[in-house]
Design a protein around this motif. Sequence first.
Motif, short mmCIF file in Angstrom:
data_model
loop_
_atom_site.label_atom_id
_atom_site.label_comp_id
_atom_site.label_asym_id
_atom_site.label_seq_id
_atom_site.Cartn_x
_atom_site.Cartn_y
_atom_site.Cartn_z
N ARG A 46 -18.72 15.85 -38.76
CA ARG A 46 -20.11 15.16 -39.11
C ARG A 46 -20.62 15.41 -40.41
O ARG A 46 -21.18 14.78 -41.25
N THR A 47 -20.73 16.86 -40.62
CA THR A 47 -21.63 17.52 -41.49
C THR A 47 -20.56 17.31 -43.21
O THR A 47 -21.27 16.97 -43.98
N ASN A 51 -20.14 12.38 -43.55
CA ASN A 51 -21.39 12.06 -43.80
C ASN A 51 -21.55 10.86 -44.83
O ASN A 51 -20.59 10.21 -45.11
N ARG A 55 -18.37 8.72 -47.02
CA ARG A 55 -17.90 7.52 -46.00
C ARG A 55 -17.51 6.22 -47.02
O ARG A 55 -16.48 5.69 -46.97
#
Length: 576
Positions: A46-47, A51, A55
């Motif tokens: 996710r980091t 992010n 994306r």
Amino acid sequence: MSFQYFAGAAIRALTVRKDGPSLYDVCDPLLAKVRGGDPHLGKFYRTALGNPALRPLLRRAGLPELNDDKRLGDLRAALTRARDDDSPDWDMIGRPVAALLDSIRLAHPKPARAPSRGPAPAAGEIDQVIRTCAAHLLRSYARNGFIPTYAAFNLIGDPDLKGREFQMALSGLNSRGYKNSTLLFNLARIFIARSPARDLINPPWTGIAEPMWQPVQIRHRSAYYDAFFTEALLSFIETGLAAPAEVTAARRAIAAMVEFCLVTSREEVRAHDGQTFNVVTALAPLPHPRFSRFFSQIKQDLGFGIYVPDCDTTACSFSAATQAGSTDPILDQPLLDFYAGYQVQEGANEPLVTVPLNDNIDYEGGIATWIDNLAGERPYGNDLDPTLNLDVLEVSFRNLARWQVLETPQRLAVVHRIIGFQLRLATSGAFADPRSHIYYLPELYCAYFGRCYAAFASLPPAARRAIDPDGAFEVIRAHVLAYVIDELTAVEMNVFDAALALIALGHLGANPATFTPALRCITGHLGEGGRHGPFKAYEWNKMKTPTRILVGGPEVTSAFVLMGLALARRAMAGVS
């Protein structure tokens, strides 16, 4: 690159026709919300990769072979095992990623031959650049309380890290968090390199050292950097160009940086024979690295929480402190006794290298990189870099009498084995192959060999004969000079390339006429750094895992330009 280039690259990445599942199609169902298993894998995803900034660039970057349900299923199964298994089988996990990784085509820069150039710049022009670079370093120190360096991620990765090397890293790295980041960064590399996003993330450049134009750069401080900033300010003082106030400011900065190296960054470790030594850690505990609070947390989230000492930072810190006249008792430790436990010898010490990304070279006699801390942690496994070994030789020459190297057969034997390692590297031509190096470029190896050669040449004749009875240093010198003159300075360079060329040429006693291409490159690009400094930031060193992480900065460029020009100025004046 122009605004038009980046705008065009962005438009192509955002509008390309999608063909096959994207990185997010593969990973979101598994890692966007992790319940159970290893929470770090999801946090890293996710980091670093999921992010909002990345994306849009990669949402249309698909891989057509993943339209095959079996290949997609195998990849997702591997990620699931990395997430859920208590003791993952990393070899099995890495296989589907390694197969995809071998489908990308990356290459090292191959600069075009340079056009013929005019005469060398005037002495006054060279002096002005030296003064400008020194003023930049002193101004930065006064503003920050230290001289900063920056790290930047290049998500395209390193051309030398293909599927085989990726599997080596997954197996040889010790920290699960570091394995996680290596797994996901290398998976992302595939989608980037095979989509138009590659042109935005990895635009072309002039020369060999990569410019650091990534938008996010992490400012930090390390003893390794302070050691070289110390050498740069010492070289400025030695030129005689510094005004009295600048000499005072430089000496104050040097004293503080030496203290940072030997006191703030000191760490006690245990040698292989059980003795304790004080060495220098790669990154001192917080708050000393001077990360912002934001990046300090990001560092933890990305899995880079543990830093351990390394042989290179220790050698360079001891060398800079010695040159600065430090009398700290830490310098009395004969480092060669400690390094002997990290020297690869056929048989017992060979398994030291757990991440042999450069196994095209013979490690015999070389010193490995990472030092186990007292807790026995070594998150990066261990590797072996040729340039590091030059630094071990250089600091040993500067402390030859203090450490009684010639009087102690075991210490002299360590030196002889490192020289044999370097001789094989030079005569085989492997020193000029980027794959032979873990953290540096071949051109930086050449500059650091010049630095090592100068320390060797300053020794009395009897000492030189004892250290190098077969004349290996002259053989290596010939190979390095040929590479710098016939290859490095014969092609289009950027400023950092030119600075490294001058450091090598100046230390190795080359004809001053060979300096001209590098001198003209530097003086012709003065001001290119804009508001950040006289010159741009370029790649000084790097890590190949978990992805290509470049380290440098405008201050780093100023330091190396200053050192290169100071050496060239001295040689052109006929001073030996």
